[in-house]
Design a protein around this motif. Structure first.
Motif, PDB file in Angstrom:
ATOM      1  N   LYS A  24      -0.531  99.827  14.701  1.00 45.06           N
ATOM      2  CA  LYS A  24      -0.176 100.121  13.312  1.00 45.06           C
ATOM      3  C   LYS A  24      -0.830 101.400  12.806  1.00 45.06           C
ATOM      4  O   LYS A  24      -0.680 101.757  11.639  1.00 45.06           O
ATOM      5  N   LYS A  64      -6.517  97.795   4.318  1.00 47.25           N
ATOM      6  CA  LYS A  64      -5.446  97.414   5.247  1.00 47.25           C
ATOM      7  C   LYS A  64      -6.026  96.863   6.551  1.00 47.25           C
ATOM      8  O   LYS A  64      -5.507  95.903   7.118  1.00 47.25           O
ATOM      9  N   GLU A  68      -5.524  93.044   7.912  1.00 44.42           N
ATOM     10  CA  GLU A  68      -4.935  92.807   9.236  1.00 44.42           C
ATOM     11  C   GLU A  68      -5.868  91.969  10.109  1.00 44.42           C
ATOM     12  O   GLU A  68      -5.416  91.085  10.845  1.00 44.42           O
ATOM     13  N   ASN A  72      -4.984  88.080  11.564  1.00 45.34           N
ATOM     14  CA  ASN A  72      -4.827  87.850  13.009  1.00 45.34           C
ATOM     15  C   ASN A  72      -6.053  87.281  13.711  1.00 45.34           C
ATOM     16  O   ASN A  72      -5.984  86.968  14.891  1.00 45.34           O
TER      17      ASN A  72
END
Length: 100
Positions: A24, A64, A68, A72
């Motif tokens: 990403k 961000k 993330e 996860n």
């Protein structure tokens, strides 16, 4: 630049989450190291092997990256430690070019 530090139960989980961050373009580089962890959990001291991840990114991408990792991470209560880092300009320029 900032460093984000977190730990994982094994190399497979660490690589999985860090690959997501890299794919990403939220981070420029990740260093993974196996180590022994000793900690309190559910009223007793535990001892396990873990993998520590030193994640290199920019201040602008911090939220961000944290989001993330939380989304996860396999741990119910993961450590997500953020540290400001002073680095040479060439490295910072590279980091800014490879992240978005």
């Amino acid at each position: 630049m900032i460093l984000v530090y977190t730990t994982f139960p094994n190399m497979e989980e660490a690589k999985k989450v860090c690959k997501i961050l890299l794919d990403k373009k939220l981070v420029g580089c990740v260093n993974l190291r196996e180590h022994l962890a000793m900690y309190w959990w559910e009223g007793k001291i535990e001892e396990d092997k873990e993998v520590g991840a030193i994640i290199k990114t920019t201040e602008e991408l911090k939220e961000k990256v944290i989001e993330e990792i939380k989304k996860n991470h396999p741990y119910s209560v993961p450590l997500i430690m953020v540290m400001k880092a002073e680095v040479n300009e060439e490295y910072l320029d590279w980091l800014k070019k490879v992240t978005k």
